[in-house]
Design a protein around this motif. Structure first.
Motif, PDB file in Angstrom:
ATOM      1  N   PRO A 278     -16.192 -95.840 -22.096  1.00 28.38           N
ATOM      2  CA  PRO A 278     -15.034 -95.115 -22.644  1.00 28.38           C
ATOM      3  C   PRO A 278     -14.802 -95.529 -24.097  1.00 28.38           C
ATOM      4  O   PRO A 278     -14.844 -96.716 -24.411  1.00 28.38           O
ATOM      5  CB  PRO A 278     -13.873 -95.588 -21.756  1.00 28.38           C
ATOM      6  CG  PRO A 278     -14.503 -96.160 -20.531  1.00 28.38           C
ATOM      7  CD  PRO A 278     -15.847 -96.659 -20.923  1.00 28.38           C
TER       8      PRO A 278
ATOM      9  N   PRO B 294     -12.071 -94.594 -26.469  1.00 36.53           N
ATOM     10  CA  PRO B 294     -10.867 -94.009 -27.077  1.00 36.53           C
ATOM     11  C   PRO B 294     -10.681 -94.527 -28.503  1.00 36.53           C
ATOM     12  O   PRO B 294     -11.191 -95.595 -28.856  1.00 36.53           O
ATOM     13  CB  PRO B 294      -9.737 -94.512 -26.165  1.00 36.53           C
ATOM     14  CG  PRO B 294     -10.273 -95.719 -25.495  1.00 36.53           C
ATOM     15  CD  PRO B 294     -11.752 -95.561 -25.410  1.00 36.53           C
TER      16      PRO B 294
ATOM     17  N   ILE C  45      -2.151 -92.663 -26.864  1.00 32.90           N
ATOM     18  CA  ILE C  45      -2.760 -91.758 -25.883  1.00 32.90           C
ATOM     19  C   ILE C  45      -2.655 -90.323 -26.411  1.00 32.90           C
ATOM     20  O   ILE C  45      -3.635 -89.575 -26.420  1.00 32.90           O
ATOM     21  CB  ILE C  45      -2.034 -91.898 -24.522  1.00 32.90           C
ATOM     22  CG1 ILE C  45      -2.297 -93.303 -23.954  1.00 32.90           C
ATOM     23  CG2 ILE C  45      -2.460 -90.823 -23.540  1.00 32.90           C
ATOM     24  CD1 ILE C  45      -1.364 -93.699 -22.805  1.00 32.90           C
TER      25      ILE C  45
ATOM     26  N   ASN D 185      -4.990 -89.528 -29.316  1.00 36.07           N
ATOM     27  CA  ASN D 185      -6.388 -89.411 -28.902  1.00 36.07           C
ATOM     28  C   ASN D 185      -6.735 -87.978 -28.528  1.00 36.07           C
ATOM     29  O   ASN D 185      -7.791 -87.471 -28.869  1.00 36.07           O
ATOM     30  CB  ASN D 185      -6.667 -90.328 -27.709  1.00 36.07           C
ATOM     31  CG  ASN D 185      -7.310 -91.638 -28.127  1.00 36.07           C
ATOM     32  OD1 ASN D 185      -8.522 -91.708 -28.274  1.00 36.07           O
ATOM     33  ND2 ASN D 185      -6.482 -92.648 -28.367  1.00 36.07           N
TER      34      ASN D 185
ATOM     35  N   ALA E 262      -3.982 -96.368 -26.470  1.00 34.30           N
ATOM     36  CA  ALA E 262      -4.965 -95.954 -25.456  1.00 34.30           C
ATOM     37  C   ALA E 262      -5.657 -97.148 -24.815  1.00 34.30           C
ATOM     38  O   ALA E 262      -6.093 -97.085 -23.663  1.00 34.30           O
ATOM     39  CB  ALA E 262      -6.013 -95.042 -26.099  1.00 34.30           C
ATOM     40  N   TYR E 263      -5.724 -98.262 -25.563  1.00 32.17           N
ATOM     41  CA  TYR E 263      -6.376 -99.454 -25.013  1.00 32.17           C
ATOM     42  C   TYR E 263      -5.557-100.114 -23.903  1.00 32.17           C
ATOM     43  O   TYR E 263      -6.061-101.003 -23.214  1.00 32.17           O
ATOM     44  CB  TYR E 263      -6.659-100.469 -26.125  1.00 32.17           C
ATOM     45  CG  TYR E 263      -7.789-100.027 -27.053  1.00 32.17           C
ATOM     46  CD1 TYR E 263      -8.773 -99.151 -26.616  1.00 32.17           C
ATOM     47  CD2 TYR E 263      -7.858-100.501 -28.367  1.00 32.17           C
ATOM     48  CE1 TYR E 263      -9.798 -98.742 -27.455  1.00 32.17           C
ATOM     49  CE2 TYR E 263      -8.882-100.099 -29.219  1.00 32.17           C
ATOM     50  CZ  TYR E 263      -9.856 -99.205 -28.756  1.00 32.17           C
ATOM     51  OH  TYR E 263     -10.848 -98.808 -29.576  1.00 32.17           O
TER      52      TYR E 263
ATOM     53  N   GLN F 154      -9.115 -94.739 -19.323  1.00 37.16           N
ATOM     54  CA  GLN F 154      -9.669 -94.513 -20.673  1.00 37.16           C
ATOM     55  C   GLN F 154     -10.764 -93.443 -20.634  1.00 37.16           C
ATOM     56  O   GLN F 154     -10.853 -92.592 -21.519  1.00 37.16           O
ATOM     57  CB  GLN F 154     -10.248 -95.817 -21.237  1.00 37.16           C
ATOM     58  CG  GLN F 154      -9.193 -96.817 -21.667  1.00 37.16           C
ATOM     59  CD  GLN F 154      -9.793 -98.045 -22.340  1.00 37.16           C
ATOM     60  OE1 GLN F 154     -10.916 -98.015 -22.848  1.00 37.16           O
ATOM     61  NE2 GLN F 154      -9.048 -99.129 -22.358  1.00 37.16           N
TER      62      GLN F 154
ATOM     63  N   CYS G   1     -10.893 -89.843 -22.465  1.00 37.53           N
ATOM     64  CA  CYS G   1     -11.996 -89.305 -23.282  1.00 37.53           C
ATOM     65  C   CYS G   1     -12.376 -87.898 -22.813  1.00 37.53           C
ATOM     66  O   CYS G   1     -12.729 -87.032 -23.622  1.00 37.53           O
ATOM     67  CB  CYS G   1     -13.211 -90.233 -23.213  1.00 37.53           C
ATOM     68  SG  CYS G   1     -12.892 -91.817 -23.994  1.00 37.53           S
TER      69      CYS G   1
END
Lengths: 208, 293
Positions: free
Chosen positions: B133, B135, B140, B143, B182-183, B190, B194
């Motif tokens: 993944p 990102p 979020i 992304n 996003a992490y 994740q 994507c």
């Protein structure tokens, strides 16, 4: 390197071998006893029962192999065929038991003409042997031969049925002959089913 | 042929115009010409005599492959057989690797390697999701919105972000924390993010390169479920090492192997059931049965 799945497949083959031997014994005993007017109900029952137990073992093992190894291609076709063949072998035992029971139900059959049964049972016994051999050796030619032999059994069944009606045989003899003929005809059908499974195992083609 | 498969192929496609945002040049991209009942309208991607060379050595050669619209096509094979190389041809990702490409890749009957093709647009229409993944180090929301913004999306971005997150079966898990980084999501989340990012720009095809390789079984199962659902709208081509995953989710399977010169070849293609029940090639049989090597 031998796969873990191969160990399971070999156990499955051994179970099928045991079942093959038992089913042949059952049918041979029942036919021989009928022709000689002897009682083998207990012996046949014991073997037929053992066949049913082994069939459950085959199914359990086959399901376990599917869960553990998700077999595909030849392995998948073999394992799924084993489950079906196990059922056919149980049916052999069941029909043998039905034949063995006839004497118990109808009484002394010593005076009956059994030449029709002797002739038909010879072909059916050969079919049974050939179906097992075709399965063990994955022999498609032998499997094809079973279909031709089944045609002979079907035609013999029909003509003998007519003969029995026309000759006005003693009712007890007529009834026993018809019942045995019917069971033999069913055994032949299951031998053909095994032949069809052999074709599926070898070439992936399903009988329609 | 599985009739259920064909019942999904009745989608009505038409020519649409797309705008090249980078060069402000208007280009026409054909999304489909499903005007006939034959196979042509059903093939969204086709490789003809595809070869890829790295440093004048073939990685794959003479690959002929057809990808049927609204299906999941799996590409399987042992490590180093050229699966990912072939996948990257489908949206010209190999351009970034200094590779030389032979043959043609037809997307809706147009060779994506011909001159004048807008590569950025091709990659929008043919999205990609990778093994790990990846990102962006931002929220979020951003992304998913990123691709929309750089593509000059004119609609309601919030709605499109929600649409993409719902399509990726992630919305319910993140709707109250869209501004979180996003992490902060799990690996599986994740990866679905994507996928949402790729879906936001409404591609026709999604290429997936071992998308579950780094995920646990539960997270993998979620991805498999969502991929299976996605084929109602788009076409998925998935490279996987997991043979059972290919069996579970794909409609068609393509098997690749290296030949004696270590060049990747396509050795078998067919409906998944046929390939896994009765493969035509001995090498396929050995590979999928675990007898390989």
């Amino acid at each position: 390197m031998r796969r873990l799945l191969d160990v399971g497949i070999s156990r499955l083959s051994n179970l099928l071998h045991d079942m093959s031997r038992l089913s042949q014994e059952c049918v041979a005993m029942a036919i021989d006893a009928y022709l000689k007017d002897r009682s083998v109900v207990q012996e046949v029952y014991a073997r037929a029962n053992q066949l049913a137990i082994l069939k459950e073992e085959v199914n359990d093992l086959a399901v376990e192999l599917m869960i553990r190894y998700q077999p595909v291609a030849t392995d998948l076709r073999f394992i799924s065929s084993c489950m079906e063949v196990a059922y056919d072998l149980v049916r052999f035992g069941r029909y043998a038991y039905d034949i063995a029971q006839i004497r118990e139900q109808l009484g002394d059959l010593g005076r009956c003409d059994k030449s029709i049964i002797a002739e038909m049972s010879e072909i059916v016994s050969e079919m049974l042997k050939d179906s097992i051999s075709a399965f063990n050796n994955k022999d498609e030619d032998l499997a094809e031969r079973l279909i031709r032999m089944d045609d002979m059994v079907d035609s013999s069944y029909r003509s003998n049925l007519k003969k029995i009606v026309e000759t006005g045989m003693d009712i007890r003899c007529a009834l026993s002959s018809v019942l045995v003929m019917r069971y033999l005809e069913r055994i032949a059908d299951h031998a053909v089913y095994i032949g069809e499974l052999v074709r599926y195992m070898v070439s992936g083609e399903r009988a329609r | 042929m599985d009739m259920r498969l064909w019942s999904l192929l009745s989608k009505d496609y038409s020519y649409v115009e797309k705008v090249d945002m980078q060069g402000s040049k208007e280009v026409t991209v054909v999304t489909a010409d499903d005007g006939d009942d034959g196979m042509n309208g059903k093939i969204v991607l086709e490789g003809r005599g595809v070869g890829v060379l790295y440093d004048s050595k073939y990685a794959i050669k003479d690959v002929n492959i057809k990808i049927v619209r609204n299906t999941i096509t799996a590409i399987i094979g042992p490590s180093g057989c050229g699966k990912s190389t072939l996948l990257r041809c489908f949206n010209r990702m190999n351009d970034l690797l200094d590779a030389r490409i032979e043959g043609e890749i037809l997307f809706n009957d147009h060779n994506i390697y011909s001159n004048g093709i807008n590569v950025a647009e091709i990659r929008r229409l043919i999205g990609m999701v990778f093994q790990k993944p990846n990102p962006f180090p931002t929220s979020i929301y951003n992304n998913v919105a990123f691709g929309l913004k750089i593509n000059g999306f004119k609609g309601d971005i919030d709605k499109q972000v929600e649409y993409a997150l719902r399509e990726a079966v992630l919305w319910d898990e993140v709707k109250d924390r869209l501004n979180d980084n996003a992490y902060s999501l799990s690996g599986g989340q994740q990866q679905r993010l994507c996928i949402a990012r790729a879906l936001a720009v409404e591609p026709e095809v999604l290429l997936m390169d071992e998308p579950t390789a780094s995920l646990d079984p539960i997270a993998s199962a979620k991805i498999e479920q969502l991929v299976t659902r996605l084929k109602e709208k788009i076409t998925v081509v998935i490279v996987t090492h997991n043979i059972q995953q290919a069996a579970r989710i794909s409609d068609y399977v393509n098997v690749m192997m290296v030949d004696e010169n270590m060049i990747g070849r396509l050795v078998e293609s067919g409906p998944t059931r046929e390939v896994f029940e009765n493969p035509k090639s001995k090498v396929t049989e050995d590979y999928i049965s675990g007898r390989f090597g």
